[in-house]
Write an enzyme that holds these catalytic residues in place. Structure first.
Site, PDB file in Angstrom:
ATOM      1  N   ASP A 266       0.881  -1.288  -0.153  1.00  0.00           N
ATOM      2  CA  ASP A 266      -0.152   0.045   0.049  1.00  0.00           C
ATOM      3  C   ASP A 266       0.908   1.301  -0.102  1.00  0.00           C
ATOM      4  OD1 ASP A 266      -3.180   0.588   1.700  1.00  0.00           O
ATOM      5  OD2 ASP A 266      -1.927   1.780   0.304  1.00  0.00           O
TER       6      ASP A 266
HETATM    7  C1  GLC Z   1      -4.402   4.277  -0.133  1.00  0.00           C
HETATM    8  C2  GLC Z   1      -5.244   3.055   0.240  1.00  0.00           C
HETATM    9  C3  GLC Z   1      -5.386   1.933  -0.944  1.00  0.00           C
HETATM   10  C4  GLC Z   1      -5.034   2.635  -2.361  1.00  0.00           C
HETATM   11  C5  GLC Z   1      -3.898   3.045  -2.402  1.00  0.00           C
HETATM   12  C6  GLC Z   1      -3.446   3.749  -3.734  1.00  0.00           C
HETATM   13  O1  GLC Z   1      -3.607   4.586   0.870  1.00  0.00           O
HETATM   14  O2  GLC Z   1      -4.915   2.582   1.523  1.00  0.00           O
HETATM   15  O3  GLC Z   1      -6.505   1.621  -0.503  1.00  0.00           O
HETATM   16  O4  GLC Z   1      -5.551   1.674  -3.066  1.00  0.00           O
HETATM   17  O5  GLC Z   1      -3.422   4.093  -1.663  1.00  0.00           O
HETATM   18  O6  GLC Z   1      -4.450   4.937  -3.793  1.00  0.00           O
END
Ligand code: GLC
Length: 722
Positions: A266
């Protein structure tokens, strides 16, 4: 494309570039929304032309510009992957996933995902960070809006439906080269929805049994449905952040679940290992994350800065780097990017695809099928012959009904309640009065008099209340899950002025509204219904459409009950009285233990009678199937759709079992006064759980099956498993 030959020709820096993902703003000026901290990630300058994937760009034109510039600069012309959070729509926004869960309709979920894929693919998206398959029982957590509810079985089905919809599976298309598909990325592995205190990014403390029984099934269902990517969770599970947790990432995800696709961290989660305090520095973070199977680093630079040195020092093997890079190259190949790096993107078609009127029709249908009628003393549906309609409250004319993850949706394109009512009742006199605000701390009651006056002069009143969409979603947890501000006071004043008042709620989490439940003649839960929310609300309130959704999440009476779920265990001292406090029993001095509204509850304008429930035999033998027959009748003059739910209880087992768990559900549409006979199949696999030795087994014994909704059996039968 000969990927092996390509891999052999790559330098180590080029390989590491494929394992690095950055936001579009590193490549051009974009107005795309940020989905994480915007600090500079410290990417070495020489790595930027080698970056293998991009997230958060704004449109087809930006995607083409970034891809074109990259291909011009890249020695090997390896196309970039473009990824985005297409969570519940791209430009046409359908209801938030929590609402979609209330439809209990996987085919609707599939259809909406297909629509979103078509729009996003035309805009240059290749991978969507969807489905979010996390399990949550805590309304304080802002990302509950992104789940499809609290039940593992329902989440399995809704997760599979999203993977099928995005990847085209149900359209007999397993080829991701098809222009109307996206590769799906299931997230957040694992257990993110159980953050302590409902506070986002917080620690997760779950037993292995709870992880395996409640949290893993939906992720696994998405992987088995063919999801091409898995994203790791931010949270530490058993003291280890997911991205550095060998049990989660290697033992469970790769060995047990057999996932062999791309694993992505993430946002900034690898660097954050140094903040968690499990990595002394970025180099240690890179070693930990890579050695635990994380292929792509999203929005931090640990890999770019340190992977090469870790290989040169013999800490990591080049063969492992090659395997990770090959997984990324294979996904690009599967998407057809080596043949056409621009795939389905089409700046000329993008607007036409994203504003296809057929998509608005589906968005409205979804908003109609996800709204839960929580209360109706008989005033709904309103007559379409009314002359004067008063719309009151902060959501009466509010376009901000798309929800937190509204991707490229445009609020100004959403249909407000006022617009929906005026379109449906062109001859009615419609007035709108805001009455008060919808934010915490907004105590201004100066609009009450005008609101009460408007209500008293109207034939019917629609009271549009809720919480702002940025009160839920990522990072947006609350310690109070009541209606913000003085909205409940406004409701009481308006309802007193005119009892022909229906309340419509717009919110991203279950709201504890006990006073409203007591005083409002009718309550329709719209959640954040998306682009067509206002038209759906109007059509539901005036009877063009019959409500059919059921709660996919328990609604607490107060925040003190959180976390709360219908799948509770008996305990050794369960309450034995319906109301009030019981000494030496599992209950509260100052609140009931029952929810405000239970899982599976939802009203209709029809009346469904569960006439009988019969077992074809009272013994289920291993390997056989036991059939339970239900006769259901629509005892009304109105066609309606009922979501039939069957729950199971294991009366005695080697470990404690939930007093009820959803085993089967099915939507049934019945014409007026018609009846139907349904066959509910029960197999041994429906009765399995992790026993004392953590074996996934069904144990012989007596089981109870009931139909109805959580805590409200209409009919029950018992049978034995032998
Ligand atoms: C964010 C979220 C995740 C998302 C990612 C990209 O922090 O936790 O769900 O897909 O970043 O945007």
């Amino acid at each position: 494309m000969d990927l092996n030959a390509l891999l052999q020709s790559m330098t180590m820096k080029e390989k590491i570039g494929q394992l690095t993902q950055c936001t579009a703003e590193l490549f051009l000026q974009t107005d795309a929304a940020a989905t994480g901290p915007r600090e500079a990630i410290g990417l070495p300058k020489e790595m930027l032309p080698l970056v293998g994937s991009v997230l958060n760009f704004a449109n087809a034109e930006e995607m083409c510009a970034i891809q074109r510039a990259h291909l011009e600069a890249d020695r090997l012309k390896i196309p970039m992957l473009f990824m985005m959070d297409v969570i519940h729509g791209y430009r046409t926004i359908f209801p938030i996933p929590l609402a979609m869960g209330c439809s209990m309709d996987p085919s609707l979920m599939d259809d909406c995902s297909q629509m979103a894929a078509k729009e996003a693919a035309a805009s240059g998206v290749h991978v969507t960070f969807t489905p979010m398959a996390d399990q949550c029982r805590d309304a304080r957590w802002g990302r509950i809006m992104e789940t499809t509810g609290e039940d593992p079985l329902l989440n399995e089905w809704m997760g599979k439906a999203q993977v099928w919809g995005f990847q085209g599976t149900t359209r007999d298309n397993t080829d991701l080269r098809s222009p109307d598909t996206l590769a799906a990325c299931v997230k957040h592995f694992a257990g993110y929805g159980a953050v302590e205190a409902g506070r986002d990014y917080n620690t997760v403390e779950l037993s292995e049994r709870t992880l395996r029984e409640t949290h893993f099934p939906a992720y696994k269902a998405c992987i088995d449905a063919g999801a091409r990517m898995v994203m790791t969770s931010f949270s530490a599970v058993d003291g280890l952040p997911a991205v550095a947790n060998p049990w989660l990432m290697k033992t469970v995800l790769k060995e047990e679940m057999g996932f062999d696709g791309v694993v992505i961290s993430d946002y900034d989660a690898i660097r954050e290992l140094t903040v968690h305090g499990v990595a002394a520095d970025l180099k240690e973070a890179a070693r930990l994350a890579f050695s635990n199977g994380c292929d792509i680093e999203m929005c931090s630079a640990a890999y770019a800065l340190h992977l090469e040195a870790l290989v040169n020092d013999g800490v990591l093997s080049e063969a492992d780097i090659d395997n990770a890079v090959m997984r990324v190259l294979r996904l690009k190949e599967e998407l057809g990017l080596f043949d056409d790096p621009y795939r389905a993107v089409d700046p000329q078609r993008e607007d036409a695809v994203c504003t296809d009127p057929a998509h608005r029709v589906l968005a409205r249908e979804a908003a109609e099928k996800t709204a839960v009628l929580l209360k109706n003393n008989g005033i709904l549906p309103f007559s379409k012959e009314v002359k004067r309609v008063a719309l009151i409250g902060p959501f009466a004319e509010n376009h901000a009904i798309l929800g937190f993850w509204s991707c490229r949706g445009r609020e100004e394109e959403s249909v407000t309640v006022r617009q929906g009512v005026e379109a449906l009742l062109p001859y009615a006199e419609v007035t709108a009065v805001r009455g008060c605000g919808n934010t915490v701390g907004d105590v201004d009651r100066s609009g009450f008099d005008e609101a009460v006056k408007a209500a008293s002069e109207a034939d019917v009143v629609i009271l549009c209340l809720g919480e702002p969409s940025h009160y839920s979603g990522e990072g947006n947890s609350r310690v109070d899950i009541a209606l913000p501000g003085v909205q409940e006071a406004l409701a009481e004043a308006v309802i007193e002025a005119n009892p022909q008042t229906a309340v419509v709620l717009f919110n991203g989490r279950p709201l504890a509204v006990p006073r409203l439940k007591e005083t409002a003649p009718a309550i329709l839960e719209m959640w954040f219904p998306g682009s067509e929310g206002g038209s759906a609300a109007a059509r539901l309130l005036f009877g063009e459409v019959n409500p059919s959704a059921k709660l996919a999440v328990t609604v607490p009476r107060c925040v003190g009950q959180c976390p709360i779920s219908y799948r509770y265990a008996s305990t050794g001292r369960p309450k034995t009285i319906a109301h009030g406090y019981q000494p030496f029993r599992s209950n509260y001095l100052d609140e009931e233990i029952t929810p405000l509204w239970p899982f599976g509850y939802g009203l209709s304008y029809s009346r469904f009678v569960y006439e009988s429930l019969r077992l074809e035999t009272d013994t289920l033998r291993c390997g056989e199937r036991l059939m339970v027959t239900l006769v259901l009748r629509n005892d009304s003059d109105r066609e309606g759709t009922e979501t039939v739910q069957a729950y199971i209880r294991d009366l005695h087992a080697s470990v404690t079992r939930p007093t009820q768990q959803l085993m089967w559900f099915s939507k049934v549409t019945l014409p007026p006064h018609q009846r139907i006979t349904l066959k509910i199949p029960v197999e041994e696999s429906d009765l399995c759980f992790f026993d004392r030795e953590m074996r996934y087994v069904a144990e012989a014994g007596t089981f109870e099956l009931f139909v109805g909704y959580a805590d409200h059996p209409v009919h029950a039968v018992q049978f034995r498993l032998e």
